[in-house]
Design a protein around this motif. Structure first.
Motif, PDB file in Angstrom:
ATOM      1  N   ASP A 175       5.328   5.510   7.074  1.00 40.32           N
ATOM      2  CA  ASP A 175       4.479   4.558   6.912  1.00 40.32           C
ATOM      3  C   ASP A 175       2.939   4.832   6.586  1.00 40.32           C
ATOM      4  OD1 ASP A 175       3.650   1.642   7.389  1.00 40.32           O
ATOM      5  OD2 ASP A 175       2.888   2.159  10.041  1.00 40.32           O
ATOM      6  N   THR A 176       3.010   4.509   5.442  1.00 40.45           N
ATOM      7  CA  THR A 176       1.779   4.498   4.617  1.00 40.45           C
ATOM      8  C   THR A 176       0.697   3.185   5.066  1.00 40.45           C
ATOM      9  OG1 THR A 176       2.791   3.652   2.483  1.00 40.45           O
ATOM     10  CG2 THR A 176       2.447   6.875   2.955  1.00 40.45           C
ATOM     11  N   THR A 177       0.766   2.007   5.651  1.00 41.95           N
ATOM     12  CA  THR A 177       0.226   0.586   6.464  1.00 41.95           C
ATOM     13  C   THR A 177      -0.988   1.389   6.664  1.00 41.95           C
ATOM     14  OG1 THR A 177       2.123   0.047   6.995  1.00 41.95           O
ATOM     15  CG2 THR A 177       0.479  -0.901   7.549  1.00 41.95           C
ATOM     16  N   GLY A 178      -1.515   0.382   5.178  1.00 37.98           N
ATOM     17  CA  GLY A 178      -3.786   0.340   5.534  1.00 37.98           C
ATOM     18  C   GLY A 178      -4.320   2.326   4.804  1.00 37.98           C
ATOM     19  N   ILE A 179      -3.548   2.912   4.452  1.00 38.76           N
ATOM     20  CA  ILE A 179      -3.491   4.066   3.626  1.00 38.76           C
ATOM     21  C   ILE A 179      -3.826   4.017   2.049  1.00 38.76           C
ATOM     22  CG2 ILE A 179      -2.738   6.354   3.007  1.00 38.76           C
ATOM     23  CD1 ILE A 179      -1.829   6.669   5.725  1.00 38.76           C
ATOM     24  N   GLU A 180      -4.998   4.457   1.368  1.00 36.86           N
ATOM     25  CA  GLU A 180      -4.677   3.694  -0.049  1.00 36.86           C
ATOM     26  C   GLU A 180      -4.444   4.306  -0.630  1.00 36.86           C
ATOM     27  OE1 GLU A 180      -7.981   3.358  -3.095  1.00 36.86           O
ATOM     28  OE2 GLU A 180      -9.207   2.677  -0.850  1.00 36.86           O
ATOM     29  N   ALA A 181      -3.600   4.270  -1.626  1.00 32.85           N
ATOM     30  CA  ALA A 181      -3.055   5.087  -3.247  1.00 32.85           C
ATOM     31  C   ALA A 181      -3.119   6.269  -3.452  1.00 32.85           C
ATOM     32  CB  ALA A 181      -2.579   4.499  -3.997  1.00 32.85           C
TER      33      ALA A 181
END
Lengths: 95, 482
Positions: free
Chosen positions: A45-51
């Motif tokens: 889950d990478t919600t809220g994490i900038e690429a």
């Protein structure tokens, strides 16, 4: 396996690599393994994490617009298989 | 535009070569026309162990363009590798931008033939490096590669598919051409390839919302070719679809000699570029200060200048558009107006008709004009104050063009001063009337056209120098009095 026989051959062609037919299954297995790992990471889950475009927390250094290089054609062309009239010669591209 | 119920849909990818001194990622020079491979350094050749270092000026120019088209200038953009094999691309990839371009979501307005305007969306503009050149003349069965151009900075400007005819496409291309030259970021020289374009063309039934399959037409390096190639491609696709065929997604090359497009051979084509962020280059981060400094430094842009010319000088929209085609021409015009004492419309006429006509005849640019704005303004001043007539002014213009000095010097040296003295003109008229009694009688019987005959003769006697208004008035007076 996510990478099949045909996909391996296409990638090899794009990379201009000549693969022996009997090596193709092994490459298919290895490449599929890499993609499986990517799949596994995609499940995090990478919600809220900038690429991330680069692993270092740094930004690009830029240089002033100044000519610093001199003509070194002779030295560079000494290592070329074939040259003529200052040009690098390569097998004919358009027939 | 519709053609037998079909609507063309066109988008352009314009490559503008940025006018930097050095390359985008190396310190090699970018000057055009050097002997082959004398301006290709180790970085441009992709030799092992080299690293690219971005040119600040290329960034500055891209930002200026972004601001001029009211786009979003990315505070953070990323360079990517576009992978394909071709001998004039030594690294096997081109450094470009893909997912995060430096400029996104801009627009510009074009003026259509009917005088209306149209807003054209500009999807993105990104920085990239140019490739070298392949020469296919025969080197005993091999191709020659010149890498001088490799690494030259390009700004690729991608429009939305907003254009609906070949004419609109050319108008948009001219607009961008004008804009990059105003901004001083590209010399716009199409012969040297500094400004070139690819066109994405598709057609669909009028009223259909979905886009048809497009073909990409490459190799368009003049405004004329862009229009012809797009027209040709539209016709080809319509004919194909009407015959029950389908358009295939492909790249086609325009051949100006045969006026046709043909598909590129498979060898020349590679659609699968496998873009990925270039690990040699970190993200490019721009500060607000840097962007705002560029905004503050923008020149007056073509649309604003055109509007100002209409408002300030009372010029018709057409004149304003012609005069604002380049910054140099607009500056020339404004210099002439100032020197003429504010004769805005006469100066516009002289610049558009005589100056542009003479430059065109000699295939010269405005920067090479032998007549300075001050000299032209001085000439217009002498017409306005009655020193010379408009007709004599053309002779003075020619003399100035040939380097005989400014208007006053030419008028003095050639004795061209207009005769406004009533006594002198009257004497000439009397002579002409005396020598032509038949025509005098004809005039008095009501044949008004004979007046032109007398005007012509008096003018001839004065060697073109009689003030035409005075001459006309005096002539009528004298003929009436007879």
């Amino acid at each position: 396996m996510s990478i099949d026989h045909a996909a391996v051959q296409k990638i090899a062609w794009l990379a201009r690599l000549k693969l022996a037919e009997h090596d193709v299954p092994e490459y298919a297995r290895q490449l599929s393994g890499i993609l499986d790992l990517v799949d596994q990471m995609n499940r995090v889950d990478t919600t809220g994490i900038e690429a991330l475009a680069h692993p270092l927390e740094l930004v690009l250094r830029i240089r002033e617009d100044v000519v610093t290089e001199t003509d070194r054609r002779e030295a560079f062309q000494a290592g070329a298989p074939e040259v003529a009239a200052g040009l690098y010669l390569v097998p004919k591209v358009i027939g | 535009m519709t053609d037998k119920g079909w609507e063309p849909v066109i988008g352009l990818e314009i490559h503008a070569q940025l006018a930097t001194q050095s390359k985008i990622f190396s310190g090699a020079p970018t000057a055009y026309g050097a002997p082959p491979n004398t301006q290709a350094c180790a970085v441009d050749l992709g030799l092992p162990g080299v690293l690219p270092v971005l040119n600040r000026e290329a960034v500055r120019m891209a930002v200026r363009f972004g601001l001029a088209i009211e786009a979003r200038v990315s505070r953070r953009s990323v360079f990517a590798r576009k992978n394909y094999f071709y001998p004039d691309l030594p690294k096997g990839y081109q450094i470009s931008q893909y997912e995060l371009p430096i400029v996104a979501a801009g627009h510009t307005e074009i003026t259509l033939e009917d005088g209306g305007t149209k807003r054209v969306g500009i999807t993105r503009a990104h920085l990239e490096e140019d490739a070298g050149k392949s020469l296919h003349e025969d080197f005993h069965g091999m191709s020659g590669i010149d890498l001088n151009r490799a690494g030259t900075p390009l700004l690729e400007i991608v429009s939305e598919p907003d254009l609906r005819s070949a004419k609109e496409a050319v108008t948009y291309m001219r607009k961008i051409h004008t804009l990059v030259r105003y901004l001083g970021i590209c010399d716009g020289n199409m012969q040297e390839g500094s400004f070139r374009c690819d066109a994405n063309v598709s057609v669909r039934k009028t009223g259909e919302a979905r886009l048809g399959t497009r073909a990409e037409v490459k190799n368009l390096n003049s405004f004329r070719f862009v229009e012809r190639a797009i027209c040709h491609e539209i016709e080809r696709q319509i004919a194909l679809l009407e015959a029950g065929g389908t358009v295939v997604l492909e790249t086609r090359l325009y051949d100006p000699d045969r006026d046709e497009t043909r598909p590129m051979r498979e060898k020349e084509e590679a659609n699968d570029y496998r873009y990925f962020p270039d690990p040699d280059l970190l993200p490019l981060v721009l500060s607000e200060d840097f962007i705002e400094a560029q905004r503050a430094d923008l020149p007056e842009l073509p649309d604003a200048k055109r509007q100002r010319f209409i408002a300030q000088y009372g010029l018709p929209a057409y004149d304003a558009a012609v005069l604002c085609a380049s910054r140099e021409l607009a500056d020339f015009y404004e210099g002439a107006v100032a020197a003429s004492g504010g004769q805005a419309k006469p100066c516009a006429n002289w610049v558009m008709v005589e100056v542009l006509g003479a430059l065109n005849r000699e295939a010269k640019e405005i920067g090479q004009c032998p007549i300075s704005p001050t000299m032209l303004g001085g000439l217009v001043r002498r017409i306005t104050d009655g020193t010379i007539s408009g007709k004599i002014a053309k002779e003075v213009f020619e003399a100035m063009w040939q380097g005989e000095g400014d208007a006053d010097a030419v008028i003095e040296a050639r004795g061209l001063k207009q005769i406004s003295d009533e006594g002198a003109i009257a004497a000439l008229i009397d002579e002409v009337l005396r020598d032509n009694p038949t025509q005098v009688a004809q005039y008095r019987q009501g044949k008004e056209q004979v007046l032109a005959f007398f005007v012509g003769h008096v003018m001839k006697k004065s060697r073109g120098k009689a003030n035409p208004q005075r001459l006309n008035a005096l002539l009528r007076e004298r003929l009436g009095a007879g």
